[in-house]
Scaffold this motif. Structure first.
Motif, PDB file in Angstrom:
ATOM      1  N   UNK A   1      -1.547   9.541  -4.113  1.00 53.95           N
ATOM      2  CA  UNK A   1      -2.684   9.211  -3.494  1.00 53.95           C
ATOM      3  C   UNK A   1      -3.702   8.324  -4.266  1.00 53.95           C
ATOM      4  N   UNK A   2      -4.488   7.541  -3.369  1.00 59.88           N
ATOM      5  CA  UNK A   2      -5.415   6.611  -4.035  1.00 59.88           C
ATOM      6  C   UNK A   2      -6.061   6.311  -3.339  1.00 59.88           C
ATOM      7  N   UNK A   3      -7.578   5.546  -3.886  1.00 63.74           N
ATOM      8  CA  UNK A   3      -8.772   5.453  -3.174  1.00 63.74           C
ATOM      9  C   UNK A   3      -8.658   3.798  -2.852  1.00 63.74           C
ATOM     10  N   UNK A   4      -9.943   3.633  -2.392  1.00 60.30           N
ATOM     11  CA  UNK A   4      -9.958   1.980  -1.843  1.00 60.30           C
ATOM     12  C   UNK A   4     -10.063   1.216  -3.035  1.00 60.30           C
ATOM     13  N   UNK A   5     -11.020   1.768  -4.112  1.00 63.11           N
ATOM     14  CA  UNK A   5     -11.038   1.005  -5.245  1.00 63.11           C
ATOM     15  C   UNK A   5      -9.709   0.688  -6.090  1.00 63.11           C
ATOM     16  N   UNK A   6      -9.026   1.717  -6.232  1.00 61.72           N
ATOM     17  CA  UNK A   6      -7.417   1.563  -6.758  1.00 61.72           C
ATOM     18  C   UNK A   6      -6.819   0.622  -6.040  1.00 61.72           C
ATOM     19  N   UNK A   7      -6.992   0.587  -4.856  1.00 60.36           N
ATOM     20  CA  UNK A   7      -6.051  -0.428  -3.965  1.00 60.36           C
ATOM     21  C   UNK A   7      -6.642  -2.039  -4.325  1.00 60.36           C
ATOM     22  N   UNK A   8      -8.030  -1.882  -4.370  1.00 60.39           N
ATOM     23  CA  UNK A   8      -8.571  -3.356  -4.737  1.00 60.39           C
ATOM     24  C   UNK A   8      -8.027  -3.822  -5.980  1.00 60.39           C
TER      25      UNK A   8
ATOM     26  N   UNK B   1       0.940  -1.367  -0.139  1.00 58.97           N
ATOM     27  CA  UNK B   1      -0.003   0.158  -0.130  1.00 58.97           C
ATOM     28  C   UNK B   1       0.961   1.250  -0.069  1.00 58.97           C
ATOM     29  N   UNK B   2       1.753   1.324   0.627  1.00 57.63           N
ATOM     30  CA  UNK B   2       2.748   2.277   0.952  1.00 57.63           C
ATOM     31  C   UNK B   2       3.504   2.748  -0.564  1.00 57.63           C
ATOM     32  N   UNK B   3       3.822   1.550  -1.081  1.00 54.93           N
ATOM     33  CA  UNK B   3       4.733   1.675  -2.223  1.00 54.93           C
ATOM     34  C   UNK B   3       3.554   2.380  -3.601  1.00 54.93           C
ATOM     35  N   UNK B   4       2.398   1.690  -3.463  1.00 53.31           N
ATOM     36  CA  UNK B   4       1.398   2.469  -4.273  1.00 53.31           C
ATOM     37  C   UNK B   4       1.062   3.957  -4.003  1.00 53.31           C
TER      38      UNK B   4
ATOM     39  N   UNK C   1      -6.500   8.348   0.090  1.00 55.92           N
ATOM     40  CA  UNK C   1      -5.481   8.383   0.998  1.00 55.92           C
ATOM     41  C   UNK C   1      -4.188   8.894   0.522  1.00 55.92           C
ATOM     42  N   UNK C   2      -3.423   9.418   1.524  1.00 57.24           N
ATOM     43  CA  UNK C   2      -2.192  10.075   1.239  1.00 57.24           C
ATOM     44  C   UNK C   2      -1.081   9.626   2.043  1.00 57.24           C
ATOM     45  N   UNK C   3       0.289   9.471   2.091  1.00 59.06           N
ATOM     46  CA  UNK C   3       1.198   9.292   2.945  1.00 59.06           C
ATOM     47  C   UNK C   3       1.491  10.788   3.526  1.00 59.06           C
ATOM     48  N   UNK C   4       1.474  10.662   4.978  1.00 58.51           N
ATOM     49  CA  UNK C   4       1.837  11.744   5.532  1.00 58.51           C
ATOM     50  C   UNK C   4       2.921  12.769   4.976  1.00 58.51           C
ATOM     51  N   UNK C   5       3.974  11.939   4.675  1.00 56.46           N
ATOM     52  CA  UNK C   5       5.111  12.806   4.063  1.00 56.46           C
ATOM     53  C   UNK C   5       4.834  13.279   2.915  1.00 56.46           C
ATOM     54  N   UNK C   6       4.117  13.169   1.951  1.00 54.98           N
ATOM     55  CA  UNK C   6       3.542  13.682   0.659  1.00 54.98           C
ATOM     56  C   UNK C   6       2.701  15.231   1.295  1.00 54.98           C
TER      57      UNK C   6
ATOM     58  N   UNK D   1       0.019   7.193   6.903  1.00 53.04           N
ATOM     59  CA  UNK D   1      -1.107   7.581   6.063  1.00 53.04           C
ATOM     60  C   UNK D   1      -2.321   8.404   6.594  1.00 53.04           C
ATOM     61  N   UNK D   2      -2.711   9.385   5.800  1.00 56.20           N
ATOM     62  CA  UNK D   2      -3.826  10.381   5.965  1.00 56.20           C
ATOM     63  C   UNK D   2      -4.901   9.932   5.133  1.00 56.20           C
ATOM     64  N   UNK D   3      -6.062  10.033   5.782  1.00 53.90           N
ATOM     65  CA  UNK D   3      -7.573   9.967   5.078  1.00 53.90           C
ATOM     66  C   UNK D   3      -8.088  11.468   4.711  1.00 53.90           C
TER      67      UNK D   3
END
Length: 71
Positions: free
Chosen positions: A16-23, A7-10, A57-62, A46-48
């Motif tokens: 950023x990505x949404x749940x469907x993209x992760x699926x 997930x972090x790599x994506x 969803x975004x990485x906090x670092x971004x 990660x932040x929502x």
């Protein structure tokens, strides 16, 4: 590679990505992805952002990089 690392790599690749993209990318159920994302949120990685079907969803670092550019 652990599922949370994937997930972090994506997020590093896409910003950023949404749940469907992760699926689609991971092939896991929505419930399992939500559980993983909640763990990453609780650990501060990660932040929502947004609500319901517009949640991303975004990485906090971004987010921190964006804040630095704005300030």
């Amino acid at each position: 590679m652990k599922a949370e690392e994937r997930i972090i790599k994506i997020l590093k690749d896409r910003k950023s990505a949404n749940t469907s993209e992760f699926e689609k990318a991971l092939g896991f159920s929505r419930a399992y992805i939500n559980r993983l994302l909640n763990n990453l949120i609780k650990s501060g990685q990660v932040a929502r952002v947004g609500q319901t079907n517009r949640t991303r969803y975004w990485l906090i670092s971004e987010i921190n990089k964006l804040d630095e550019r704005i300030a």
